[in-house]
Design an enzyme around this catalytic site. Structure first.
Site, PDB file in Angstrom:
ATOM      1  N   CYS A  47       0.843  -1.194   0.000  1.00 17.33           N
ATOM      2  CA  CYS A  47       0.000   0.000   0.000  1.00 17.33           C
ATOM      3  C   CYS A  47       0.879   1.245   0.000  1.00 17.33           C
ATOM      4  CB  CYS A  47      -0.902  -0.009   1.230  1.00 17.33           C
ATOM      5  SG  CYS A  47      -1.903   1.483   1.407  1.00 17.33           S
ATOM      6  N   CYS A  50       0.320   2.946   3.612  1.00 20.32           N
ATOM      7  CA  CYS A  50       0.748   2.408   4.909  1.00 20.32           C
ATOM      8  C   CYS A  50       1.719   1.236   4.820  1.00 20.32           C
ATOM      9  CB  CYS A  50      -0.470   1.997   5.728  1.00 20.32           C
ATOM     10  SG  CYS A  50      -1.284   0.503   5.119  1.00 20.32           S
ATOM     11  N   CYS A  96      -7.630  -1.044   1.504  1.00 21.28           N
ATOM     12  CA  CYS A  96      -6.523  -1.543   2.318  1.00 21.28           C
ATOM     13  C   CYS A  96      -7.000  -1.718   3.754  1.00 21.28           C
ATOM     14  CB  CYS A  96      -5.355  -0.555   2.265  1.00 21.28           C
ATOM     15  SG  CYS A  96      -4.021  -0.993   3.422  1.00 21.28           S
ATOM     16  N   CYS A  99      -5.008   0.830   6.374  1.00 23.72           N
ATOM     17  CA  CYS A  99      -5.245   2.267   6.519  1.00 23.72           C
ATOM     18  C   CYS A  99      -6.616   2.700   6.001  1.00 23.72           C
ATOM     19  CB  CYS A  99      -4.158   3.074   5.806  1.00 23.72           C
ATOM     20  SG  CYS A  99      -4.170   2.916   4.008  1.00 23.72           S
ATOM     21  N   CYS A 119      -8.874  -5.040  -9.840  1.00 24.89           N
ATOM     22  CA  CYS A 119      -8.487  -3.949 -10.737  1.00 24.89           C
ATOM     23  C   CYS A 119      -8.083  -2.773  -9.846  1.00 24.89           C
ATOM     24  CB  CYS A 119      -9.684  -3.617 -11.612  1.00 24.89           C
ATOM     25  SG  CYS A 119      -9.374  -2.378 -12.843  1.00 24.89           S
TER      26      CYS A 119
HETATM   27 FE    FE Z   1      -2.870   1.034   3.439  1.00 23.79          FE
END
Ligand code: FE
Length: 131
Positions: A47, A50, A96, A99, A119
């Site tokens: 990510c 984070c 995610c 975060c 996607c």
């Molecule tokens: Fe994240």
């Protein structure tokens, strides 16, 4: 797993404008413009907000849709899914888990073994390359 909780001001300071627009405002980058849409390099996609491990390059495939596409997440526990009824469509949003950042959407038209197509916006990802 580790959770990241930041204020809007902190996110604005940490992220680029495009990362902020995608991750924090559920934006979508224009197709074929993202850094990773055609990348075939090996590694782990984490990510951009984070650092949570999100996707492995082994699950990346060319969906010809203009965004990096994966048939499975690195771990089911690292991503969250929510119904998204915006823009007159019924879609499943992918976020995610670390975060809460918006990553993209998952569609039921991917290749085996899962039949799923995650996607994902390049701006939500950072590739940690492996040799
Ligand atoms: Fe994240």
């Amino acid at each position: 797993m580790a959770k990241t909780d930041k204020t809007d001001a902190e996110w604005r300071e940490q992220l680029t404008p495009e990362q902020y627009r995608v991750l924090r405002q559920k934006g979508t980058e224009r197709p074929f413009t993202g850094e990773y849409s055609d990348t075939e390099e090996k590694g782990v996609y984490v990510c951009a907000g984070c650092g949570t491990e999100l996707f492995h390059s082994e699950t990346k495939f060319d969906a010809h849709c203009g965004w990096p596409s994966f048939y499975a997440p690195a771990s089911e526990e690292h991503v969250a899914e929510e119904d998204d009824l915006t823009h007159g469509m019924r879609r499943t949003e992918v976020l995610c888990e670390g975060c809460g950042g918006h990553l993209g959407h998952v569609f039921p038209d991917g290749p085996q073994p899962t039949g799923l197509r995650y996607c994902i916006n390049s701006a939500a990802l950072k590739l940690e390359k492996q040799e």
